[in-house]
Design a protein around this motif. Structure first.
Motif, PDB file in Angstrom:
ATOM      1  N   ALA A  21       0.860  -1.358   0.684  1.00  0.00           N
ATOM      2  CA  ALA A  21       0.309  -0.141  -0.062  1.00  0.00           C
ATOM      3  C   ALA A  21       0.971   1.353   0.147  1.00  0.00           C
ATOM      4  N   GLY A  22       0.579   2.368  -0.774  1.00  0.00           N
ATOM      5  CA  GLY A  22       1.373   3.725  -1.162  1.00  0.00           C
ATOM      6  C   GLY A  22       1.693   3.730  -2.685  1.00  0.00           C
ATOM      7  N   ALA A  31       3.841   0.976  -5.401  1.00  0.00           N
ATOM      8  CA  ALA A  31       5.140   0.597  -5.211  1.00  0.00           C
ATOM      9  C   ALA A  31       4.794  -1.406  -4.962  1.00  0.00           C
ATOM     10  N   SER A  32       5.926  -1.386  -4.827  1.00  0.00           N
ATOM     11  CA  SER A  32       6.149  -3.077  -4.077  1.00  0.00           C
ATOM     12  C   SER A  32       7.470  -3.585  -3.256  1.00  0.00           C
ATOM     13  N   VAL A  33       7.304  -4.483  -2.437  1.00  0.00           N
ATOM     14  CA  VAL A  33       8.325  -4.437  -1.146  1.00  0.00           C
ATOM     15  C   VAL A  33       9.057  -5.793  -2.971  1.00  0.00           C
ATOM     16  N   CYS A  57       9.413   1.477  -6.585  1.00  0.00           N
ATOM     17  CA  CYS A  57       8.087   1.935  -7.573  1.00  0.00           C
ATOM     18  C   CYS A  57       8.253   0.783  -8.695  1.00  0.00           C
ATOM     19  N   THR A  58       7.086   0.524  -9.057  1.00  0.00           N
ATOM     20  CA  THR A  58       6.875  -0.583 -10.807  1.00  0.00           C
ATOM     21  C   THR A  58       6.572   0.132 -11.899  1.00  0.00           C
ATOM     22  N   PHE A  59       6.610   1.712 -11.229  1.00  0.00           N
ATOM     23  CA  PHE A  59       6.215   2.361 -13.298  1.00  0.00           C
ATOM     24  C   PHE A  59       8.154   2.967 -13.022  1.00  0.00           C
ATOM     25  N   CYS A  60       8.243   3.586 -12.632  1.00  0.00           N
ATOM     26  CA  CYS A  60      10.143   3.795 -12.631  1.00  0.00           C
ATOM     27  C   CYS A  60      11.324   3.246 -11.748  1.00  0.00           C
ATOM     28  N   GLY A  61      10.894   2.761 -11.140  1.00  0.00           N
ATOM     29  CA  GLY A  61      11.845   1.492 -10.759  1.00  0.00           C
ATOM     30  C   GLY A  61      12.967   2.110  -9.910  1.00  0.00           C
TER      31      GLY A  61
END
Length: 68
Positions: A21-22, A31-33, A57-61
């Protein structure tokens, strides 16, 4: 005269990831862990590995927070 030239690089890989979450503070996406692995190589031969966790971040890394 002798001149030495060494090639050392570092490669980061995401081993596993799961959503968290976040949002990213840079781009506003999800975002992801992730379980990260860093390999340091000398002349294409790996000689040091390190495993650690990070919130990415799942989009920009971008790495938002690291747990070493």
């Amino acid at each position: 005269m002798v001149c030495f030239c060494f090639l050392v690089d570092q490669e980061r890989k995401v081993r596993r990831s799961k959503p968290v979450a976040g949002t990213c503070s840079r781009c506003g996406r999800g975002a992801s862990v992730a379980d990260m692995k860093t390999a340091t190589r000398f002349c294409h031969v790996p000689f040091y590995w390190k495993s650690w966790k990070a919130v990415i971040c799942t989009f920009c890394g971008a790495i938002l927070k690291s747990y070493r």
